[in-house]
Structure formats: C-alpha cells, structure tokens
Write a protein that holds these residues in place. Structure first.
Motif, short mmCIF file in Angstrom:
data_model
loop_
_atom_site.label_atom_id
_atom_site.label_comp_id
_atom_site.label_asym_id
_atom_site.label_seq_id
_atom_site.Cartn_x
_atom_site.Cartn_y
_atom_site.Cartn_z
N TYR A 158 9.53 -4.24 -18.63
CA TYR A 158 9.31 -3.18 -17.35
C TYR A 158 8.02 -2.84 -17.41
O TYR A 158 7.56 -2.46 -15.72
N ALA A 159 7.12 -2.67 -18.09
CA ALA A 159 5.76 -2.32 -18.11
C ALA A 159 5.30 -3.63 -16.77
O ALA A 159 4.49 -2.85 -16.06
N ASP A 160 5.05 -4.73 -16.81
CA ASP A 160 4.85 -5.37 -15.93
C ASP A 160 5.42 -5.51 -15.22
O ASP A 160 4.37 -5.74 -13.43
N HIS A 161 6.77 -4.99 -14.85
CA HIS A 161 6.77 -5.19 -13.38
C HIS A 161 6.34 -4.22 -12.11
O HIS A 161 5.70 -3.74 -11.40
N LEU A 162 6.24 -3.06 -13.32
CA LEU A 162 5.31 -1.30 -12.40
C LEU A 162 4.10 -1.40 -12.21
O LEU A 162 3.88 -1.87 -11.39
N SER A 163 3.72 -3.40 -13.82
CA SER A 163 1.87 -2.85 -13.06
C SER A 163 2.25 -3.97 -11.91
O SER A 163 0.88 -3.35 -11.05
N ARG A 164 2.43 -5.03 -11.18
CA ARG A 164 2.51 -5.59 -10.70
C ARG A 164 3.03 -4.82 -9.24
O ARG A 164 2.58 -5.22 -7.95
N LEU A 165 3.94 -4.16 -9.36
CA LEU A 165 5.02 -2.89 -8.07
C LEU A 165 3.37 -2.16 -7.74
O LEU A 165 2.51 -2.40 -6.97
N LEU A 166 2.13 -1.47 -8.84
CA LEU A 166 1.51 -0.65 -8.39
C LEU A 166 0.58 -1.66 -7.90
O LEU A 166 -0.22 -0.93 -6.96
N ALA A 167 0.79 -1.91 -8.43
CA ALA A 167 -1.06 -3.16 -7.89
C ALA A 167 -0.61 -3.93 -6.59
O ALA A 167 -1.31 -3.87 -5.25
N LYS A 168 0.44 -4.21 -5.78
CA LYS A 168 1.07 -4.30 -4.73
C LYS A 168 0.69 -3.18 -3.95
O LYS A 168 0.87 -3.47 -2.54
N LEU A 169 1.33 -1.69 -4.67
CA LEU A 169 1.03 -0.56 -3.27
C LEU A 169 0.29 -0.43 -3.21
O LEU A 169 -0.46 0.38 -2.31
N THR A 170 -0.71 -0.39 -4.44
CA THR A 170 -2.79 -0.20 -4.00
C THR A 170 -3.34 -1.07 -2.73
O THR A 170 -4.44 -0.64 -3.30
N GLU A 171 -3.02 -2.24 -2.92
CA GLU A 171 -3.64 -2.95 -2.58
C GLU A 171 -4.71 -3.02 -1.42
O GLU A 171 -6.19 -2.92 -1.49
N GLY A 172 -4.25 -1.60 -0.77
CA GLY A 172 -5.24 -1.19 0.23
C GLY A 172 -6.69 0.68 -0.20
O GLY A 172 -7.24 0.47 0.78
N PHE A 173 -6.64 0.12 -1.27
CA PHE A 173 -7.20 1.22 -1.92
C PHE A 173 -8.57 0.57 -1.33
O PHE A 173 -9.72 1.32 -2.35
N GLY A 174 -9.61 -0.80 -1.86
CA GLY A 174 -10.59 -1.20 -1.44
C GLY A 174 -11.09 -0.22 -0.13
O GLY A 174 -12.46 -0.13 -0.04
#
Length: 381
Positions: A158-174
C-alpha cells in the motif's frame, strides 16, 4: 502566499445520541470568520467533511454553505474526500462546486490531471496543488495481492502504491517559480492519533512513511488524524486537526485551523488559530455525593461513577448531571473475577449465563437480574 488549512469537520456527528448540529454551525461560522480575518489566498479542506457516507440534507446544506462562504472571502477553495465521506457522492456535486468556483475531488480518478490543480494568487504568485482523496487499501492493493501477501507485505505494498502515485502526480514540481503543495487524507507513520478516529483506517495497512512526499514540496496539508500536529518528514508535513473535539477521547485536543505563510524562496511558517465555540467535552469521576458538588457548566460529560453497580444508577447520575451523555462504572469499582470458560457455559440458559456474568463483576443488585428477565421474555416473545 497564505493558506488556511482545515480538515475533519465530521458534520452530522451524533455523540452518544446527542446531535451536534448547532455546534457545527457555530464552528464553521467561526472558521469562515477566521478566513475573513486572515484573507488567505487558498483554503484547503483535507477530507472528512461529513461523519457518515450518507449525510442528511441538513448536513449537506451546512457543508455547501460553509464552502460557499469560504469562497466568498476571495480565496481559492480546494476540497478532498476523506474515509468518512462518500467519494462518488462528493464527485456528483462537482457541477455545483465548479459553478461556485470551488475545486472538489471526492475520489481518486484514473486521469492524473484531475488531481493537479494550478492557481495564481491576486499578487501573481503561482501555486500547484496535488489533491489526493482518501484511497482505501482494498482499492489500492488488488484482491489477489491481499490473498497472497502477509499483513506486513500488504502494508508495504500500500505504501509503495501511494509513493508511486504521488511521484506521478508531483512530476511537475520541478518547475521554477511555483509553490508546490500536496493535500491528502491518510495516516503518516509517526503521527499521533487524536482519540476519535476510526481505528481500522488509521493504523497498519493505512499508514505510510513521510518520505512518500517529495523534498520539492513546500507544504503538505493532511487530514485524517484529529490532533493538530507537525510530522517530521522531507518537507513541511502537517495535520490541521479537527476544529472541534469529535469524541471524549479528544477532550485534551486544542481545536484549531492552521494558517501557513509560504513562498518559493521562504520555508513554510505555520501557526494555529484556535476554534473556541464548540461545547467542551469533559470526563468526570466520583460517587454520587461527589458528583452532586461538581460545577460542569455547559460541557458534555462522560461520567465514571464510583458506586456499586445497580439498576437505575445511570438515571440517578443523569438527574444530578443532565448533560451526562455517557455513564460508566469506574473500572476500579468492577471486580476482576474472570467469567466462566467456554466449556462451563455450554448447556446453560441465558438467565444462568447472565447471572454468572453479574457474579463475576460483583453486581449483587437483584433489580438488574429482574430487568434482564423482563427484556429476555420480551425478546423471546
């Protein structure tokens, strides 16, 4: 930019049979007043608007009016669904929220763009907010995985899934010159529960480490835990807590909303603004003589009474303390003699089993046995 962060309103909450509708009206009125005074650029409501997935029309009216009033302060308003909310029902309100200028995300959608909101303050400061509603483990972890994995493995999955999901959603944070924000409704490892949360959805499989949030995030606005607190993480991570104590386990919490000052070149500065209008919840102890001397004002009460258990004791306490919503025998007054084992219970009638239970608890009042006989005969008929 300035952010007002609030969560866990739980509108529609009934405390031991007592409606709290008037308290919620007063609390949300004060939250709106705080927003008018603070003039935030953005208001984030991080889930659990309602206490139940099927809110009453009155609860829906109160929540929608509160959100509309927050929008009328001039702030952008972003709202996500929590574990107590019906995500699909919240999403059904999106035509209304869009027309009102409110961004509402009730449940997790397949299109990542649905969860990335861009905005600009009145002074031209750009911000980007990832809005992640509550995601149940049974949706995040597939059924086949749940059957094949141990509890610890499912938690990590579950934690891994949330981590990947947030990583995808925050791709534009750069992107430079943008304040990067996240709001989510979940439990972070290391945070303290407030005392009134739904236990099954705040521990073990529902807890994630704080490092699921990227270091490029300027502020993480969380909901789910009812105690206002900052969590150690790779970026500023905070629960605003509930603006009123939801249950007696939260009596020591300080109801508040969080105001955040943050910019691209400035670390988030956080301060709590107390919400003071809800009725106090108190736990009191004593025998009848002691309880008769208490000055409890308008507080809702949980009473641990130091008297021998007997029929009618609750009514006696409530006659002394009319605002007592919960009356229990003080644990120190209850005998610790164990009840009969399973093999000893076999073949015995309900009356005999109840009598054995009373004996194990040190209850000698014959009126309790007589009341049980009445209830049993009524139920049997």
């Amino acid at each position: 930019m300035r952010i007002l962060h609030t969560s866990d309103w739980h509108v529609g909450k009934v405390l031991k049979g007592q409606s709290r509708a008037e308290e919620h009206l007063a609390v949300l009125t004060q939250v709106v007043e705080i927003a008018r005074a603070e003039q935030p650029d953005l208001v984030i409501v991080a889930g659990d608007l309602y206490d139940t997935a099927a809110p009453s029309p009155e609860s829906t009216r109160l929540v929608t009016r509160a959100l509309s009033a927050l929008r009328r302060t001039g702030a952008d308003v972003v709202v996500i669904g929590g574990n107590h909310d019906n995500g699909a029902a919240l999403d059904a309100l999106r035509p209304w929220s869009d027309a009102a200028g409110i961004t509402l995300r009730g449940s997790v959608r397949e299109n990542p763009a649905e969860h990335v909101i861009d905005g600009t303050t009145a002074t031209g400061e750009r911000w980007r907010l990832v809005a992640l509603p509550f995601l149940s483990q049974r949706y995040a972890v597939r059924a086949i995985e749940m059957y094949d994995l141990t509890a610890a493995e499912a938690t990590q999955t579950y934690a891994d899934h949330l981590s990947r999901l947030l990583a995808k959603l925050t791709e534009g944070f750069g992107e430079p010159g943008v304040v990067n924000l996240v709001t989510a409704h979940l439990t972070v490892v290391g945070a303290s529960q407030g005392g009134g949360e739904r236990e099954a959805q705040t521990v073990l499989g529902y807890a994630v480490p704080a490092n699921v949030f990227p270091t490029s995030t300027h502020y993480v606005a969380l909901g789910h835990l009812h105690r206002a607190q900052t969590v150690i993480g790779p970026c500023p991570v905070r629960y605003s807590g509930s603006p009123l104590a939801i249950d007696f386990g939260e009596a020591e919490n300080v109801p508040a909303v969080t105001v955040v000052e943050v910019s691209v070149g400035q670390a988030a500065k956080v301060r709590e603004v107390p919400v003071t209008v809800a009725t106090q919840l108190r736990t009191v102890r004593g025998d009848l003589a002691q309880l008769a001397t208490l000055k409890t004002g308008d507080a809702w009460l949980r009473v641990f009474v130091r008297e021998t258990p007997r029929a009618g004791l609750r009514e006696e306490v409530q006659e002394l303390l009319p605002r007592a919503l919960e009356v229990r025998i003080d644990p120190d007054m209850v005998a610790s003699t164990p009840g009969p084992r399973a093999e000893e219970r076999a073949g015995r009638t309900p009356r005999e089993l109840f009598a054995a239970y009373l004996d194990s608890r040190g209850v000698t009042d014959t009126g309790v046995r007589e009341l049980f006989d009445e209830f049993y005969e009524e139920a049997s008929a």
